[in-house]
Design an enzyme around this catalytic site. Sequence first.
Site, PDB file in Angstrom:
ATOM      1  N   GLU A 111      33.104  48.379  31.925  1.00  0.00           N
ATOM      2  CA  GLU A 111      31.658  48.622  32.012  1.00  0.00           C
ATOM      3  C   GLU A 111      31.448  49.446  33.266  1.00  0.00           C
ATOM      4  O   GLU A 111      31.474  48.919  34.376  1.00  0.00           O
ATOM      5  CB  GLU A 111      30.900  47.280  32.096  1.00  0.00           C
ATOM      6  CG  GLU A 111      31.120  46.361  30.895  1.00  0.00           C
ATOM      7  CD  GLU A 111      30.447  46.867  29.626  1.00  0.00           C
ATOM      8  OE1 GLU A 111      29.483  47.652  29.729  1.00  0.00           O
ATOM      9  OE2 GLU A 111      30.904  46.503  28.526  1.00  0.00           O
ATOM     10  N   CYS A 154      23.136  49.809  37.559  1.00  0.00           N
ATOM     11  CA  CYS A 154      24.028  50.720  36.823  1.00  0.00           C
ATOM     12  C   CYS A 154      23.270  51.567  35.821  1.00  0.00           C
ATOM     13  O   CYS A 154      23.645  52.704  35.566  1.00  0.00           O
ATOM     14  CB  CYS A 154      25.127  49.944  36.128  1.00  0.00           C
ATOM     15  SG  CYS A 154      24.506  48.692  35.015  1.00  0.00           S
TER      16      CYS A 154
HETATM   17  P1  NAD Z   1      33.709  49.021  42.475  1.00  0.00           P
HETATM   18  O1  NAD Z   1      34.396  49.711  41.359  1.00  0.00           O
HETATM   19  O2  NAD Z   1      33.895  49.527  43.855  1.00  0.00           O
HETATM   20  O3  NAD Z   1      34.125  47.473  42.521  1.00  0.00           O
HETATM   21  C1  NAD Z   1      34.018  46.608  41.409  1.00  0.00           C
HETATM   22  C2  NAD Z   1      35.020  45.480  41.514  1.00  0.00           C
HETATM   23  O4  NAD Z   1      36.329  46.034  41.486  1.00  0.00           O
HETATM   24  C3  NAD Z   1      34.935  44.640  42.789  1.00  0.00           C
HETATM   25  O5  NAD Z   1      35.052  43.271  42.452  1.00  0.00           O
HETATM   26  C4  NAD Z   1      36.158  45.081  43.578  1.00  0.00           C
HETATM   27  O6  NAD Z   1      36.691  44.048  44.357  1.00  0.00           O
HETATM   28  C5  NAD Z   1      37.116  45.448  42.488  1.00  0.00           C
HETATM   29  N1  NAD Z   1      38.144  46.404  42.915  1.00  0.00           N
HETATM   30  C6  NAD Z   1      38.125  47.256  43.964  1.00  0.00           C
HETATM   31  N2  NAD Z   1      39.263  47.960  44.004  1.00  0.00           N
HETATM   32  C7  NAD Z   1      40.021  47.565  42.972  1.00  0.00           C
HETATM   33  C8  NAD Z   1      41.304  47.924  42.468  1.00  0.00           C
HETATM   34  N3  NAD Z   1      42.033  48.861  43.065  1.00  0.00           N
HETATM   35  N4  NAD Z   1      41.753  47.303  41.374  1.00  0.00           N
HETATM   36  C9  NAD Z   1      41.004  46.362  40.763  1.00  0.00           C
HETATM   37  N5  NAD Z   1      39.799  45.984  41.174  1.00  0.00           N
HETATM   38  C10 NAD Z   1      39.299  46.581  42.264  1.00  0.00           C
HETATM   39  O7  NAD Z   1      32.179  49.014  42.055  1.00  0.00           O
HETATM   40  P2  NAD Z   1      30.944  48.485  42.898  1.00  0.00           P
HETATM   41  O8  NAD Z   1      30.685  49.402  44.040  1.00  0.00           O
HETATM   42  O9  NAD Z   1      31.090  47.034  43.160  1.00  0.00           O
HETATM   43  O10 NAD Z   1      29.764  48.664  41.819  1.00  0.00           O
HETATM   44  C11 NAD Z   1      29.099  49.845  41.627  1.00  0.00           C
HETATM   45  C12 NAD Z   1      29.583  50.566  40.390  1.00  0.00           C
HETATM   46  O11 NAD Z   1      29.569  49.688  39.296  1.00  0.00           O
HETATM   47  C13 NAD Z   1      28.678  51.708  40.006  1.00  0.00           C
HETATM   48  O12 NAD Z   1      29.465  52.797  39.607  1.00  0.00           O
HETATM   49  C14 NAD Z   1      27.898  51.160  38.829  1.00  0.00           C
HETATM   50  O13 NAD Z   1      27.409  52.116  37.932  1.00  0.00           O
HETATM   51  C15 NAD Z   1      28.898  50.274  38.190  1.00  0.00           C
HETATM   52  N6  NAD Z   1      28.245  49.227  37.422  1.00  0.00           N
HETATM   53  C16 NAD Z   1      28.340  49.250  36.074  1.00  0.00           C
HETATM   54  C17 NAD Z   1      27.696  48.268  35.326  1.00  0.00           C
HETATM   55  C18 NAD Z   1      27.764  48.237  33.831  1.00  0.00           C
HETATM   56  O14 NAD Z   1      27.337  47.262  33.250  1.00  0.00           O
HETATM   57  N7  NAD Z   1      28.280  49.253  33.176  1.00  0.00           N
HETATM   58  C19 NAD Z   1      26.974  47.275  35.984  1.00  0.00           C
HETATM   59  C20 NAD Z   1      26.902  47.306  37.369  1.00  0.00           C
HETATM   60  C21 NAD Z   1      27.553  48.278  38.086  1.00  0.00           C
END
Ligand code: NAD
Length: 468
Positions: free
Chosen positions: A215, A249
Amino acid sequence: MDGMTDLASSLFEEQRRLSRHEPPPHLKTRLNRLSRIRDLAIDNADLIAKAIAADFGVRSRTETMLLEIAPLLSSIRHTRRNLPRWMKPQARHVDLTFQPGKAYVRHEPLGVVGIISPWNYPLLLSLGPLVDAIAAGNRALLKPSELTPQFSELLEKLVSQRFDAGEVAVVTGGVETAEAFCRLPFDHLFFTGSTSIGRKVMQVAAANLTPVTLELGGKSPAVICDDYPAEKAARSIAFGKFVNAGQTCIAPDYILAPAAKARAIADAVIDQARRGYPTITNNDDYSAVISQRHYDRLARAIAMARDAGATVLTHEDDGARQARKIGPTVVLGAPAESLLLNEEIFGPVLPIVPYDNLDSALGFIKARERPLALYCFSNSRDVRRKILDRAISGGVTLNGTLLHIAQDSLPFGGVGHSGIGAYHGFEGFRRLSHARGVFEVGFVNMFERIGPPWGQRAAQIGKFLLRR
Ligand code: NAD
């Protein structure tokens, strides 16, 4: 390996062992688990809102109630009501050749689901996927974001009070833990976050052949058509953009506006923002930006657009920077190569892209990766259909913003770079189940009766089977 990754792998092993040794949980067990999630959220709503507010600096309690806890409870009600029907084996058609057999699909648990969630709606985006995982009879391990440490710690505590670690458990930790978490051979990995991390998650999961649901984000356009009252569209867009200070998002990322109305729409959006949030710095209804890094990124994007000659309209007051807040901002004339028109904004900054005709607006959308959401404002059914047909997105709200995510009966997910797979309601149940096809031979097995040795009867039946 540090303590957290050790813990994650031992929790995983235990859940996996149980999932392999115990039969799929009965309806009653699943309903009970769902009601425990519901009670956890209701009984601790205040604590949850406080923890999220502390992590953000400022995050409105009402927003947490209306945009996180309420939709979670709604999805639990919907799932509890429909689960008995979803779990029933589905009868399928049996061709004449195989009668009198029976064909049906059993939706069975996959086993252990890993759920990685972001910081922006930390409750809904961790427990929301959990509702679907549990409905489908799975066990689950959750890894919430390190950017909301107080919430993540609270979630870990609350979940461990209400669930055995063999059912559901939470692992907290930073990027290193998240990376180790992804390497566990889950039966399904459910990731919500950015497109760049999503790509890494999928690569790591591939080594275990772990299927993923991603997502992700993207640049979701809001197309205002010429026939639609600009004020009305501006109100919806301001609502969708400035809740949680744009850290949503599916927030509209940019507006496509008829060129002659672009300035009026910009003014109307700022006007709506002023009404919704008369002040910024000391207003607890208006969220802070989650971290200094995110603040700097947004501030830089605005400054770069201004330096390049764009018109920047802002509703901000003194001290906003110290409170790590960026007031509602609308940008006219941002250059095509600017950050604002190329990266997901994920903050309260809204560029307006003027268009001359609808085809060029559609061309602008199509030239980019497929967005997570699309908003279209028009009272003409033909225009709406044209936009739906020509511009693909994960989901759509027509003449409004955000609301498709709140429909429990609709799948929610992205397409292309905005994600893989959808969840919520029935689609979520299906996504996290194994649809197992079962064929039950009837009192006579006609197919085997034809031979070998292949004779006259096989030839006749063969003739029938090879018909047009
Ligand atoms: P992010 O990708 O930085 O982090 C998300 C999660 O991934 C966190 O729990 C983090 O600890 C983990 N993570 C970080 N590095 C990782 C790695 N190398 N391997 C595995 N996991 C890892 O995202 P964010 O800044 O927390 O959220 C913002 C983003 O999320 C935006 O791009 C937004 O559009 C998206 N988002 C999408 C939805 C949806 O439903 N499609 C909902 C909310 C946010």
